[in-house]
Design a protein around this motif. Sequence first.
Motif, PDB file in Angstrom:
ATOM      1  N   GLN A   1      -0.968   2.239   8.308  1.00  0.00           N
ATOM      2  CA  GLN A   1      -1.781   1.691   7.223  1.00  0.00           C
ATOM      3  C   GLN A   1      -1.027   0.760   6.268  1.00  0.00           C
ATOM      4  O   GLN A   1      -1.577   0.357   5.247  1.00  0.00           O
TER       5      GLN A   1
ATOM      6  N   GLY B   1       0.800  -1.215   0.000  1.00  0.00           N
ATOM      7  CA  GLY B   1       0.000   0.000   0.000  1.00  0.00           C
ATOM      8  C   GLY B   1       0.832   1.264   0.000  1.00  0.00           C
ATOM      9  O   GLY B   1       0.336   2.344   0.319  1.00  0.00           O
TER      10      GLY B   1
ATOM     11  N   VAL C   1       3.625   5.228   3.557  1.00  0.00           N
ATOM     12  CA  VAL C   1       2.194   4.989   3.771  1.00  0.00           C
ATOM     13  C   VAL C   1       1.747   5.879   4.927  1.00  0.00           C
ATOM     14  O   VAL C   1       2.566   6.221   5.795  1.00  0.00           O
TER      15      VAL C   1
ATOM     16  N   ARG D   1      -3.013   2.511  -3.132  1.00  0.00           N
ATOM     17  CA  ARG D   1      -3.951   3.275  -2.296  1.00  0.00           C
ATOM     18  C   ARG D   1      -5.239   2.505  -2.052  1.00  0.00           C
ATOM     19  O   ARG D   1      -5.818   2.565  -0.960  1.00  0.00           O
TER      20      ARG D   1
ATOM     21  N   ARG E   1      -5.033  -0.028   0.926  1.00  0.00           N
ATOM     22  CA  ARG E   1      -5.033   0.499   2.287  1.00  0.00           C
ATOM     23  C   ARG E   1      -6.456   0.633   2.809  1.00  0.00           C
ATOM     24  O   ARG E   1      -7.322   1.216   2.173  1.00  0.00           O
TER      25      ARG E   1
ATOM     26  N   VAL F   1      -0.045  -2.519   4.585  1.00  0.00           N
ATOM     27  CA  VAL F   1      -0.773  -3.786   4.475  1.00  0.00           C
ATOM     28  C   VAL F   1       0.227  -4.929   4.620  1.00  0.00           C
ATOM     29  O   VAL F   1       1.084  -5.114   3.754  1.00  0.00           O
TER      30      VAL F   1
END
Length: 337
Positions: free
Chosen positions: A152, A87, A148, A215, A218, A154
């Motif tokens: 957040q 992400g 990120v 994006r 996330r 991943v």
Amino acid sequence: MTAGGSGDAKASGEDLLIARLFEPIATHPGALGLKDDAALLSVPPGHELVLTKDALVAGVHFFADDPPEAIARKAMRVNLSDLAAKGAEPLGVLLAFAIPPEMDAAALTAFARGIGADASLYGAPLLGGDTVRTPGPFIVSITAFGVVPAGQMVRRATAKPDQAIVVSGTIGDAALGLALRLDPSRAGFAGLGEKAASFLKERYLLPRPRLALARALRGRASGAMDVSDGLVGDLTKMLAASGVAGEIEVDRVPLSPAARAAIKAEPALIETALTGGDDYEILAVMPDEELDAFTTFATAAGIGVSVIGRTQAGQGLTVRASNGAAMTFARGSFSHF
């Protein structure tokens, strides 16, 4: 990769190489014109750094006679693919490479051109690195930096049970492209048209990092990673790290027309497609209620996504064939060891 500061005996030749090939593409302020021993990078407020590193070796990750520009771009893209699966959005890269005797000035120029092209294309500026000589083989190592929003990223170890297993793009093209280059006379490849064969070879040579999906992952995916060592093996790794089980159906795994044609001609190639690696697609686990939004985002970015199965409580991965039987594989994924 600094012009100076490494000792006079080494500096003149290396400085000339860096000044000619890499200073022109290292335009980010943090690169400091490649005149220092380190780069300087600011992290946007409220964000965290995501770092990844992959090394590529001639004869292992690419063919020694592959175009130098393509080798450079592959080295960039396999690292950027890792950022996408987390992400993260790129901040920049550090490049190190070892030059063998047979690599001449023209090849180095093409290599630098490939680095510069993808640095521009993906917004991942060159910040620095190192250059050395080697008796061989050619080795490229890139460290990629991304960001990120705090908290957040991943992870691969956080996938949840009773969620959809999703993959981007198509699977198996690169592994089939490699198999084609190694043995073009195989039954699966003998009847392929030139367009299909070229497509498979290119997918091995030039990955497509799915940064456009970063994006969207996330806040939607409970777990994700990129498919580098094979769909079956990488999904098994993610499930094990997360402490959950999973089941996928072979008929739902997305295949390109070229891959389908090769597998139809030689059904055994399905194992190559599922376990061979070098896909560099996004493999994610997410709740059903997030699928529509994720798919809409991916479609707008021109990237296909497919639901191929589900996670569940327990351990291990089950791969179901068309007849519903559980499949077994001689090797679950690519491994160096």
